[in-house]
Write a protein that holds these residues in place. Sequence first.
Motif, PDB file in Angstrom:
ATOM      1  N   ASN A  44       0.812  -1.219   0.000  1.00 34.28           N
ATOM      2  CA  ASN A  44       0.000   0.000   0.000  1.00 34.28           C
ATOM      3  C   ASN A  44       0.842   1.264   0.000  1.00 34.28           C
ATOM      4  N   THR A  45       2.144   1.119  -0.183  1.00 36.88           N
ATOM      5  CA  THR A  45       2.997   2.310  -0.152  1.00 36.88           C
ATOM      6  C   THR A  45       3.714   2.587  -1.462  1.00 36.88           C
ATOM      7  N   CYS A  46       4.068   1.558  -2.193  1.00 38.96           N
ATOM      8  CA  CYS A  46       4.745   1.738  -3.486  1.00 38.96           C
ATOM      9  C   CYS A  46       6.022   2.550  -3.326  1.00 38.96           C
ATOM     10  N   VAL A  47       6.727   2.325  -2.231  1.00 39.81           N
ATOM     11  CA  VAL A  47       7.929   3.105  -1.948  1.00 39.81           C
ATOM     12  C   VAL A  47       8.982   2.925  -3.033  1.00 39.81           C
ATOM     13  N   ASP A  48       9.122   1.708  -3.537  1.00 39.59           N
ATOM     14  CA  ASP A  48      10.162   1.439  -4.533  1.00 39.59           C
ATOM     15  C   ASP A  48       9.572   0.981  -5.862  1.00 39.59           C
ATOM     16  N   GLY A  49       8.391   1.477  -6.184  1.00 41.38           N
ATOM     17  CA  GLY A  49       7.766   1.100  -7.451  1.00 41.38           C
ATOM     18  C   GLY A  49       7.342  -0.359  -7.497  1.00 41.38           C
ATOM     19  N   TYR A  50       7.032  -0.934  -6.346  1.00 42.64           N
ATOM     20  CA  TYR A  50       6.600  -2.325  -6.192  1.00 42.64           C
ATOM     21  C   TYR A  50       7.711  -3.332  -6.466  1.00 42.64           C
ATOM     22  N   LEU A  87       5.463   9.865  -9.634  1.00 44.69           N
ATOM     23  CA  LEU A  87       6.224   8.615  -9.542  1.00 44.69           C
ATOM     24  C   LEU A  87       5.321   7.455  -9.121  1.00 44.69           C
ATOM     25  N   ARG A  88       4.403   7.683  -8.174  1.00 50.37           N
ATOM     26  CA  ARG A  88       3.463   6.634  -7.759  1.00 50.37           C
ATOM     27  C   ARG A  88       2.590   6.210  -8.938  1.00 50.37           C
ATOM     28  N   LYS A  89       2.086   7.184  -9.683  1.00 45.56           N
ATOM     29  CA  LYS A  89       1.225   6.852 -10.826  1.00 45.56           C
ATOM     30  C   LYS A  89       1.999   6.088 -11.891  1.00 45.56           C
ATOM     31  N   PHE A  90       3.245   6.486 -12.123  1.00 44.43           N
ATOM     32  CA  PHE A  90       4.076   5.764 -13.086  1.00 44.43           C
ATOM     33  C   PHE A  90       4.295   4.323 -12.604  1.00 44.43           C
ATOM     34  N   SER A  91       4.574   4.150 -11.315  1.00 47.86           N
ATOM     35  CA  SER A  91       4.791   2.809 -10.764  1.00 47.86           C
ATOM     36  C   SER A  91       3.546   1.956 -10.901  1.00 47.86           C
ATOM     37  N   GLN A  92       2.376   2.552 -10.681  1.00 46.71           N
ATOM     38  CA  GLN A  92       1.133   1.808 -10.833  1.00 46.71           C
ATOM     39  C   GLN A  92       0.926   1.384 -12.288  1.00 46.71           C
ATOM     40  N   MET A  93       1.220   2.274 -13.217  1.00 42.83           N
ATOM     41  CA  MET A  93       1.086   1.946 -14.629  1.00 42.83           C
ATOM     42  C   MET A  93       2.074   0.839 -15.008  1.00 42.83           C
ATOM     43  N   LYS A  94       3.312   0.952 -14.534  1.00 37.85           N
ATOM     44  CA  LYS A  94       4.326  -0.059 -14.818  1.00 37.85           C
ATOM     45  C   LYS A  94       3.876  -1.423 -14.290  1.00 37.85           C
ATOM     46  N   ALA A  95       3.379  -1.453 -13.052  1.00 34.32           N
ATOM     47  CA  ALA A  95       2.938  -2.713 -12.464  1.00 34.32           C
ATOM     48  C   ALA A  95       1.757  -3.295 -13.232  1.00 34.32           C
ATOM     49  N   LYS A  96       0.836  -2.445 -13.610  1.00 36.14           N
ATOM     50  CA  LYS A  96      -0.364  -2.903 -14.301  1.00 36.14           C
ATOM     51  C   LYS A  96      -0.043  -3.552 -15.643  1.00 36.14           C
ATOM     52  N   TYR A  97       0.924  -2.985 -16.372  1.00 34.39           N
ATOM     53  CA  TYR A  97       1.186  -3.455 -17.728  1.00 34.39           C
ATOM     54  C   TYR A  97       2.408  -4.356 -17.869  1.00 34.39           C
ATOM     55  N   THR A  98       3.285  -4.411 -16.877  1.00 35.59           N
ATOM     56  CA  THR A  98       4.493  -5.223 -17.039  1.00 35.59           C
ATOM     57  C   THR A  98       4.654  -6.308 -15.995  1.00 35.59           C
ATOM     58  N   MET A  99       3.866  -6.275 -14.915  1.00 32.58           N
ATOM     59  CA  MET A  99       3.994  -7.283 -13.871  1.00 32.58           C
ATOM     60  C   MET A  99       2.749  -8.167 -13.895  1.00 32.58           C
ATOM     61  N   SER A 100       2.904  -9.365 -14.462  1.00 27.75           N
ATOM     62  CA  SER A 100       1.768 -10.281 -14.469  1.00 27.75           C
ATOM     63  C   SER A 100       1.484 -10.681 -13.029  1.00 27.75           C
ATOM     64  N   GLN A 101       0.324 -11.292 -12.802  1.00 32.12           N
ATOM     65  CA  GLN A 101      -0.065 -11.729 -11.464  1.00 32.12           C
ATOM     66  C   GLN A 101      -0.173 -10.550 -10.491  1.00 32.12           C
ATOM     67  N   THR A 102      -0.594  -9.405 -11.001  1.00 31.33           N
ATOM     68  CA  THR A 102      -0.762  -8.212 -10.174  1.00 31.33           C
ATOM     69  C   THR A 102      -2.219  -7.788 -10.202  1.00 31.33           C
ATOM     70  N   VAL A 103      -2.755  -7.486  -9.034  1.00 30.96           N
ATOM     71  CA  VAL A 103      -4.146  -7.076  -8.879  1.00 30.96           C
ATOM     72  C   VAL A 103      -4.157  -5.711  -8.202  1.00 30.96           C
ATOM     73  N   PHE A 104      -5.043  -4.829  -8.639  1.00 27.95           N
ATOM     74  CA  PHE A 104      -5.165  -3.502  -8.034  1.00 27.95           C
ATOM     75  C   PHE A 104      -6.484  -3.396  -7.297  1.00 27.95           C
ATOM     76  N   LEU A 105      -6.436  -2.803  -6.111  1.00 28.72           N
ATOM     77  CA  LEU A 105      -7.632  -2.599  -5.313  1.00 28.72           C
ATOM     78  C   LEU A 105      -7.620  -1.170  -4.792  1.00 28.72           C
ATOM     79  N   ASP A 106      -8.615  -0.426  -5.173  1.00 31.18           N
ATOM     80  CA  ASP A 106      -8.775   0.950  -4.698  1.00 31.18           C
ATOM     81  C   ASP A 106     -10.142   1.027  -4.047  1.00 31.18           C
ATOM     82  N   ILE A 107     -10.180   0.895  -2.735  1.00 30.32           N
ATOM     83  CA  ILE A 107     -11.452   0.804  -2.034  1.00 30.32           C
ATOM     84  C   ILE A 107     -12.295   2.056  -2.202  1.00 30.32           C
TER      85      ILE A 107
END
Length: 171
Positions: A44-50, A87-107
């Motif tokens: 929940n922090t994305c300190v290092d881009g996941y 940077l957080r938004k870029f990391s989220q985009m990177k994770a979404k499109y380049t890291m398989s087995q990744t799920v996003f939850l925004d309550i």
Amino acid sequence: IYCCARRSNHTYIQSLSSRMHVYEPRIEAWMPDIMEKMDIVIDNTCVDGYASSWQALNDNGILVCLATVNMGYSARGCGVLDIDDMLRKFSQMKAKYTMSQTVFLDIRQDLKQNRTEFTRDLMYLMFLVEQGKIHPKVGEKVALDDVGDAQKLLANGKNNGTIVCLPWKKS
């Protein structure tokens, strides 16, 4: 269960479960013990881009990315741009499109889209409380005037249960 937290919160977090292992937030403190071993990592922090969360996963592991919290870092960019937010938004985009087995939850977003389902779940939770089947631990009830002090308690790990904000001001 592995968790990263400030030293001041370790005792409380360990009291939640005998299976809880609490580490300092520094990657070198916990990564050697869990690298490539975790079935599920919730970040929940994305300190290092996941990156560290991704490295902790085993071959079939799932990375759950929560909406990132404000970590209190100062906004950089001369007040015009919030570089940390970018940077957080870029990391989220990177994770979404380049890291398989990744799920996003925004309550917060889910609440907007599924208000009926959230309302039904809340009503069911209230029913369970009324029936005595669950017992929420309320550490303190505070008026709106005291929210700042309550936030300090939370930040320092001094709360003893959930802090409830009352919907009216102290007279």
